[in-house]
Motif scaffolding. Structure first.
Motif, PDB file in Angstrom:
ATOM      1  N   LYS A 547       0.829  -1.208   0.000  1.00  0.00           N
ATOM      2  CA  LYS A 547       0.000   0.000   0.000  1.00  0.00           C
ATOM      3  C   LYS A 547       0.864   1.258   0.000  1.00  0.00           C
ATOM      4  N   PRO A 548       1.779   1.403  -0.938  1.00  0.00           N
ATOM      5  CA  PRO A 548       2.660   2.582  -0.907  1.00  0.00           C
ATOM      6  C   PRO A 548       1.920   3.898  -1.065  1.00  0.00           C
ATOM      7  N   ASP A 549       0.793   3.894  -1.780  1.00  0.00           N
ATOM      8  CA  ASP A 549       0.052   5.139  -1.994  1.00  0.00           C
ATOM      9  C   ASP A 549      -0.758   5.554  -0.777  1.00  0.00           C
ATOM     10  N   ASP A 550      -0.868   4.672   0.216  1.00  0.00           N
ATOM     11  CA  ASP A 550      -1.613   5.009   1.430  1.00  0.00           C
ATOM     12  C   ASP A 550      -0.766   5.751   2.454  1.00  0.00           C
ATOM     13  N   TYR A 551       0.524   5.864   2.178  1.00  0.00           N
ATOM     14  CA  TYR A 551       1.397   6.592   3.098  1.00  0.00           C
ATOM     15  C   TYR A 551       1.400   8.066   2.720  1.00  0.00           C
ATOM     16  N   HIS A 552       1.256   8.950   3.732  1.00  0.00           N
ATOM     17  CA  HIS A 552       1.148  10.391   3.480  1.00  0.00           C
ATOM     18  C   HIS A 552       2.149  11.213   4.286  1.00  0.00           C
ATOM     19  N   GLY A 553       3.166  10.569   4.858  1.00  0.00           N
ATOM     20  CA  GLY A 553       4.036  11.259   5.802  1.00  0.00           C
ATOM     21  C   GLY A 553       5.227  11.974   5.206  1.00  0.00           C
ATOM     22  N   ILE A 554       6.108  12.433   6.100  1.00  0.00           N
ATOM     23  CA  ILE A 554       7.213  13.304   5.717  1.00  0.00           C
ATOM     24  C   ILE A 554       8.302  12.577   4.938  1.00  0.00           C
ATOM     25  N   ALA A 555       8.314  11.259   4.942  1.00  0.00           N
ATOM     26  CA  ALA A 555       9.319  10.538   4.160  1.00  0.00           C
ATOM     27  C   ALA A 555       9.127  10.750   2.666  1.00  0.00           C
ATOM     28  N   ILE A 556       7.931  11.197   2.255  1.00  0.00           N
ATOM     29  CA  ILE A 556       7.706  11.518   0.843  1.00  0.00           C
ATOM     30  C   ILE A 556       7.524  13.027   0.650  1.00  0.00           C
ATOM     31  N   LEU A 578      -3.836  13.954   6.919  1.00  0.00           N
ATOM     32  CA  LEU A 578      -4.099  12.517   6.817  1.00  0.00           C
ATOM     33  C   LEU A 578      -3.030  11.711   7.535  1.00  0.00           C
ATOM     34  N   ASP A 579      -1.804  12.181   7.451  1.00  0.00           N
ATOM     35  CA  ASP A 579      -0.708  11.443   8.079  1.00  0.00           C
ATOM     36  C   ASP A 579      -0.858  11.419   9.593  1.00  0.00           C
ATOM     37  N   HIS A 580      -1.305  12.535  10.162  1.00  0.00           N
ATOM     38  CA  HIS A 580      -1.489  12.558  11.615  1.00  0.00           C
ATOM     39  C   HIS A 580      -2.518  11.510  12.051  1.00  0.00           C
ATOM     40  N   LYS A 581      -3.626  11.426  11.309  1.00  0.00           N
ATOM     41  CA  LYS A 581      -4.645  10.415  11.631  1.00  0.00           C
ATOM     42  C   LYS A 581      -4.088   9.010  11.448  1.00  0.00           C
ATOM     43  N   GLN A 582      -3.300   8.834  10.391  1.00  0.00           N
ATOM     44  CA  GLN A 582      -2.701   7.528  10.139  1.00  0.00           C
ATOM     45  C   GLN A 582      -1.771   7.114  11.266  1.00  0.00           C
ATOM     46  N   LYS A 583      -0.964   8.060  11.728  1.00  0.00           N
ATOM     47  CA  LYS A 583      -0.020   7.736  12.792  1.00  0.00           C
ATOM     48  C   LYS A 583      -0.742   7.216  14.028  1.00  0.00           C
ATOM     49  N   ILE A 584      -1.834   7.885  14.380  1.00  0.00           N
ATOM     50  CA  ILE A 584      -2.580   7.462  15.567  1.00  0.00           C
ATOM     51  C   ILE A 584      -3.168   6.072  15.358  1.00  0.00           C
TER      52      ILE A 584
END
Length: 694
Positions: A547-556, A578-584
């Motif tokens: 699921k590479p497209d589901d990642y929204h964080g600072i690494a991209i 979105l990344d903040h919600k994902q992290k949690i």
């Protein structure tokens, strides 16, 4: 927030997001319980998770990532963070010296010399043949001389070829061993092979020397990054410096080798350095020069065997998370697919750099012959080489100081280094006759020393760091070993090519590798300066799950992607909200998995004391938040591998349970309820995390 939303257990509310100190939260005896049936306030949620999701050295107070700030604000923020950190470090040094004036020396020994001891020995051995060769040439001209009569020049050249080939094999094989069996075993066997090779003085020692590259780089990097989900402030601000200070021990190894050869020759040659040299003098000089580091290598075997039990910790955790045993072939295939451009950058740039590294010797022989004239003494060349190594060491140290500077950092340092090396070679290439004459020799000499400086304060230091840093943990050593092997292919090319072309042609050929290295860096190398490596590992977990497209964080974030990756649209999914919600939700999955295992152990009558202590970075508020906002379906496991039944039923949705707008009152009390006494977390199960660790 209204008082009826958060009701205290004892005393009053602790500050949201506060990390408990050993005696408990500063404002209460217990962390707070979130009552069921209440929608979590987004601001309060962010405050609770701020120390996990928004560290203050890379995020502003309002949660903006430093690279997202406008230029003027970015400069102000980065300077503020780096200046405060510099002040804290100076104060720490002052406190250390006040307590013990020599304590900074012992600190440097523990944190730089010991981690880089293997590379120090590698540097010593790697350059030993080149340093000892002038002595052999002066003693046995019939074999080592330019007009040899008894030995084939090809066989003599093969000594260098075999050395480089042995190093290449070691870099590849030990890199794979480091990812397959583990970093610790790779470190031990590498030191053992170097020890045996030093005793035997055969080409086999090249294997051990080459293996130091991938195994030391990965272990130094992973030891600088804490275990668990939470990196420390020191990891984020000084990761590059820590790895580079280990790597610069290579320069010290080269310096010690040259200095020791000078001292030994003076001892066994009656205090003078001029020729001719007796056979006994040469035998004692070169054999002792190898015997002395053999003792140090034997100690290194002991140290790595008994004093580094956790060298493979990060690799074991990564394999456990991916349910992998042995070598992770799937990760290798995914890396070539998703990080192919990075592999081209690390391998290609290292190749170009090593052509320069060996090309630097072109200058030395030219200006020595003009400055010193004909001489039968090997001391002249050795002394000039000693000066060059000292200048190179200044480049190493300056690189370590600026490696983590977010306005210079890895990528800029490598580009500038390649450009300067290109200029230092291309200028004399088209006026070689002038620069090798008495009129231009001083300028030629200056360019020689500048090329040495910018090679270390540039590609030589950066390639070593980024060849492991830009790749995920499961194949980090393999990728580093492959890149280093390609680098030594450049050294092999230079060694072979220089035997068949004249000096003028060498200067015509070499500069363009600097230009090629600069272009490869600009196009394919991402800039990981200021990037939390934990985020890169988090991105990798999404890639590993398909699921590479589901990642929204600072690494991209575009700041941390290469131009090639940006053109391919890798950064199009970057979305901080979105990344903040994902992290949690990622943390919720992890927390629920641990809780599920703990409950299963309790049901089976097993001891659960201390289960949460290992790698537990959650404070009390995070634990209570998850207890009271997590659907009980996440604790149900049907025995099949992978996520819980609940998380599978969510069809891999990246949105948290309350993100869709549904009020938590719609969730029944059967699903959200306070823990029963049998499952309530004991006070000892929360590991205190000091502010210093952050």
């Amino acid at each position: 927030m209204d008082d009826d939303v958060m009701s205290p257990d004892v005393h009053h509310d602790p500050t949201p997001g506060l990390i408990p100190v050993p005696h408990g939260p500063a404002t209460g005896d217990e962390a707070l319980q979130l009552p069921f049936g209440v929608t979590p306030d987004p601001d309060h949620e962010k405050a609770i998770f701020a120390y996990l999701t928004h560290p203050d050295d890379i995020y502003t107070k309002d949660g903006t990532y430093w690279a997202d700030l406008p230029l003027r604000e970015r400069i102000a923020f980065v300077n503020k963070v780096q200046n405060e950190e510099a002040k804290q470090e100076l104060k720490a040094i002052g406190r250390m010296m006040k307590k013990d004036p020599l304590s900074p020396v012992s600190w440097y020994f523990r944190n730089a010399v010991l981690p880089g001891a293997g590379l120090g020995l590698e540097g010593y051995v790697l350059f030993s043949i080149g340093n000892i060769e002038p002595l052999f040439r002066a003693t046995w001209p019939q074999c080592w001389g330019t007009s040899a009569t008894e030995c084939s020049s090809n066989w003599i050249a093969a000594v260098t070829y075999l050395e480089v080939i042995g190093i290449m094999v070691g870099q590849l094989v030990v890199g794979v061993i480091g990812d397959w069996i583990g970093r610790r075993w790779g470190l031990i066997q590498d030191a053992a092979i170097m020890f045996v090779g030093l005793l035997m003085l055969t080409a086999s020692w090249g294997f051990g020397v080459g293996g130091e590259y991938p195994i030391t780089a990965t272990s130094s990097m992973e030891n600088s990054v804490s275990s668990g989900k939470l990196s420390t402030r020191n990891d984020r601000l000084h990761r590059g410096r820590k790895v580079t200070t280990a790597f610069l021990m290579q320069g010290w190894g080269q310096l010690i080798n040259q200095a020791l050869l000078i001292i030994l020759l003076l001892i066994f040659h009656g205090g003078g350095g001029g020729g001719p040299y007796g056979l006994a003098t040469v035998q004692w000089t070169f054999r002792l020069s190898f015997a002395i580091p053999a003792v140090g290598t034997l100690w290194l075997v002991y140290y790595r065997t008994y004093k580094m039990p956790h060298a493979s910790r990060q690799l074991i955790a990564a394999k456990k998370k991916s349910n992998v045993t042995g070598y992770d072939y799937d990760s290798l295939a995914m890396t070539t697919k998703h990080f192919g451009g990075r592999l081209l950058a690390t391998a290609g740039c290292w190749f170009c750099n090593d052509v320069f590294f060996y090309g630097n010797k072109l200058f030395q022989s030219q200006f020595i012959s003009v400055i010193s004239g004909p001489s039968s003494s090997v001391m002249t060349g050795w002394i000039w080489n000693l000066y060059n190594v000292i200048i190179s060491l200044t480049g190493y140290y300056l690189a370590s100081l600026l490696m983590d500077n977010r306005f210079y950092g890895r990528k800029m340092m490598q580009q500038v280094g390649f450009l300067m090396c290109f200029i230092m070679f291309v200028v004399p290439a088209f006026k070689l006759e002038y620069y090798t004459s008495p009129a231009g020799i001083k300028s030629f000499q200056a360019m020689y020393f500048l090329s040495s400086f910018f090679n270390q304060f540039g590609p030589n230091s950066v390639t070593f760091l980024v060849a492991g840093e830009v790749f995920p943990t499961p194949i980090r050593a393999s990728a580093h070993g492959f890149s280093a092997c390609c680098g030594k292919a450049g050294a092999l090319l230079a060694s072979v090519l220089y035997n068949y072309i004249d000096t003028q042609t060498k200067f015509y050929v070499v500069p363009w590798f600097g230009l090629a290295g600069m272009v490869l860096t600009w196009m394919f190398l991402p800039d990981t300066t200021g990037l939390d490596l934990k985020e890169q590992e988090r991105r990798w977990s999404y890639i590993r799950a398909g699921k590479p497209d589901d990642y929204h964080g600072i690494a991209i974030h575009p700041m941390h992607l290469s131009l090639w990756e940006r053109l391919r649209g890798v950064g199009k999914n970057y979305n901080p909200e979105l990344d903040h919600k994902q992290k949690i939700e990622d943390m919720r999955e992890e927390w629920a998995g641990k809780e599920r295992m703990r409950r299963e152990k309790e049901v089976n009558g097993q001891n659960t004391m201390g289960d949460d202590l290992e790698h537990d970075d959650f404070n009390d508020q995070v634990h209570h938040y998850f207890r009271n906002t997590t659907d009980q379906g996440m604790f149900v496991n049907d025995g099949s591998p992978g996520p819980s039944n609940y998380s599978r039923s969510r069809n891999n949705s990246s949105a948290p349970p309350f993100a869709s707008g549904a009020n938590s009152k719609e969730v029944t009390e059967e699903k959200i309820r306070p823990e029963s006494p049998s499952t309530t977390q004991s006070p000892s199960s929360t590991r205190p995390v000091s502010e210093k660790e952050q």
